[in-house]
Design an enzyme around this catalytic site. Structure first.
Site, PDB file in Angstrom:
ATOM      1  N   LYS A 162      76.498  35.697  57.967  1.00  0.00           N
ATOM      2  CA  LYS A 162      76.487  35.585  56.511  1.00  0.00           C
ATOM      3  C   LYS A 162      76.139  36.962  55.968  1.00  0.00           C
ATOM      4  O   LYS A 162      75.148  37.568  56.385  1.00  0.00           O
ATOM      5  CB  LYS A 162      75.458  34.558  56.041  1.00  0.00           C
ATOM      6  CG  LYS A 162      75.575  34.209  54.563  1.00  0.00           C
ATOM      7  CD  LYS A 162      76.747  33.272  54.321  1.00  0.00           C
ATOM      8  CE  LYS A 162      76.814  32.805  52.882  1.00  0.00           C
ATOM      9  NZ  LYS A 162      77.835  31.784  52.666  1.00  0.00           N
ATOM     10  N   SER A 230      81.013  34.463  56.935  1.00  0.00           N
ATOM     11  CA  SER A 230      80.925  33.968  55.564  1.00  0.00           C
ATOM     12  C   SER A 230      80.134  34.964  54.732  1.00  0.00           C
ATOM     13  O   SER A 230      79.360  35.758  55.272  1.00  0.00           O
ATOM     14  CB  SER A 230      80.252  32.590  55.524  1.00  0.00           C
ATOM     15  OG  SER A 230      81.042  31.611  56.166  1.00  0.00           O
TER      16      SER A 230
END
Length: 377
Positions: A162, A230
């Site tokens: 992330k 992500s």
């Protein structure tokens, strides 16, 4: 030697629901203080302003504080990676990774799941899309490997990250310091952040040589077969979770990987499940899983040529529904059809993650005597 890992998937019944995690702790399946990572899907729009990720993050961290002995600051260091957007049949859920006492784990010399995590150095807005970001991510991946007790990159099967994307505030901050940014389109920066991070994963694992700035988002022959990246507004570092196998760890779970060559490549999903250690027939069916599949983790991308298997589609020309949502729903349906479970982790924006128009697939299976995976009712 790292401790054995327990892996469980729980449903999320509403956007702030963390009862699945709380129930596992209350039942003694895991200990709150032993949770080392959470990877999940939330039901927001999956875009820059998808605040369901922040809501879910807060809910899960509050349970870890309430049910364990760690402080809120300590719990903030636990990597919790949320991918927003449950388009189509994809069901909101979370996969929880926790260590367990060695004496409680099944003993085996066979490869079993091990998990390591790390946070990169701070990523500045001007780093995103450039080699500075690639290098910082690569360093964090190697640190996570060491924590997992993995020396051989071939034993890494899934790297979930992330990273920050660009917001208007971040762009203004860079300009105020005399810096430039790769793009001023905030939605495009999601693809950019993911792709640049994937190159960092690939470089760390020796899948590619260190790229140049001009390779980012342009040379799509450069990719990682295990990266799932992500991005969001909730952090300013790369949050890295490395999942692989190691001998001597013990436990009942094993991870494998493959790639989908295009959006309809069911065989790529089955190949990942086989690679994780399940013995499947030549033409497998969902009934062959028999509760042994914990979860699959996929990245997907609309092919840049606007076609799938020679047939034209209009995703990239659609001004009403962004292609992110369309391809996610498509691949989510394919994955759910294979697994028999709509709670599959399917994330969009797969630049430099798997081949063009396809994406990486990781699968975690339970090889214990009483498998804990999902069985359709």
């Amino acid at each position: 030697m790292p401790e054995p890992i327990e892996v469980r998937k729980v449903p999320i019944e509403h956007v702030s629901d963390a009862t699945g995690l709380a129930d596992l702790v209350d039942a003694g399946v895991i200990e709150a203080d032993r949770v080392v990572a959470v990877i999940g899907k939330t039901e927001g729009n999956g875009g820059v302003n998808d605040y369901t990720r922040i809501i879910a993050d807060r809910a899960f961290r509050e349970v870890l504080v309430a049910k364990g002995g760690r402080t809120a600051d300590e719990v903030k260091q636990v990597p919790i990676v949320w991918s927003g957007g449950t388009d189509g049949v994809i069901s909101p859920h979370a996969t929880i990774f926790a260590t367990m006492p060695r004496e409680l784990a099944e003993e085996t010399d066979e490869p079993r799941v091990t998990v390591g995590f790390a946070m990169s150095q701070q990523l500045y807005p001007e780093d995103i899309g450039r080699v500075a970001m690639v290098s910082k991510v690569a360093d964090a991946v190697q640190a996570a490997m060491r924590r997992a007790g993995i020396a051989d990159p071939a034993d890494v099967h899934y790297v979930q990250t992330k990273t920050p994307l660009l917001t208007i505030h971040a762009i203004r901050d860079a300009k105020a310091r005399g810096k430039t940014v790769w793009t001023e389109e905030t939605h495009q920066s999601m693809d950019l952040s993911n792709g640049c991070t994937a190159l960092g994963v690939a470089a760390a694992l020796g899948e590619i040589e260190m790229p140049a700035d001009e390779d980012v988002m342009h040379d799509r022959s450069l990719y990682s077969a295990v990266a799932s990246c992500s991005s969001g507004v909730e952090l300013d570092q790369a949050q890295v979770v490395v999942v692989g196998n190691a001998r001597g760890v013990g436990g009942r779970y094993r991870v494998g990987h493959s790639v989908m060559r295009d959006a309809l490549d069911q065989d790529g999903i089955w190949a990942a499940i086989r690679d994780a250690g399940l013995d499947l027939p030549d033409r497998p069916h969902v009934t062959d899983l028999d509760g042994r599949l914990v979860n699959v983790f996929l990245k997907c991308e609309a092919s840049g040529d606007g076609s799938v298997r020679g047939r034209r589609n209009a995703m990239l020309d659609d001004s009403d529904v962004h292609w992110h949502r369309q391809i996610k729903a498509c691949v989510g349906g394919v994955a759910a059809a294979v697994t028999g479970d709509p709670a599959v982790f399917v994330s969009v924006s797969a630049a430099h993650q798997g081949p063009e128009g396809g994406g990486p697939v990781a699968a975690i299976v339970d090889l214990g005597p009483d498998p804990t995976g999902y069985r359709p009712s």
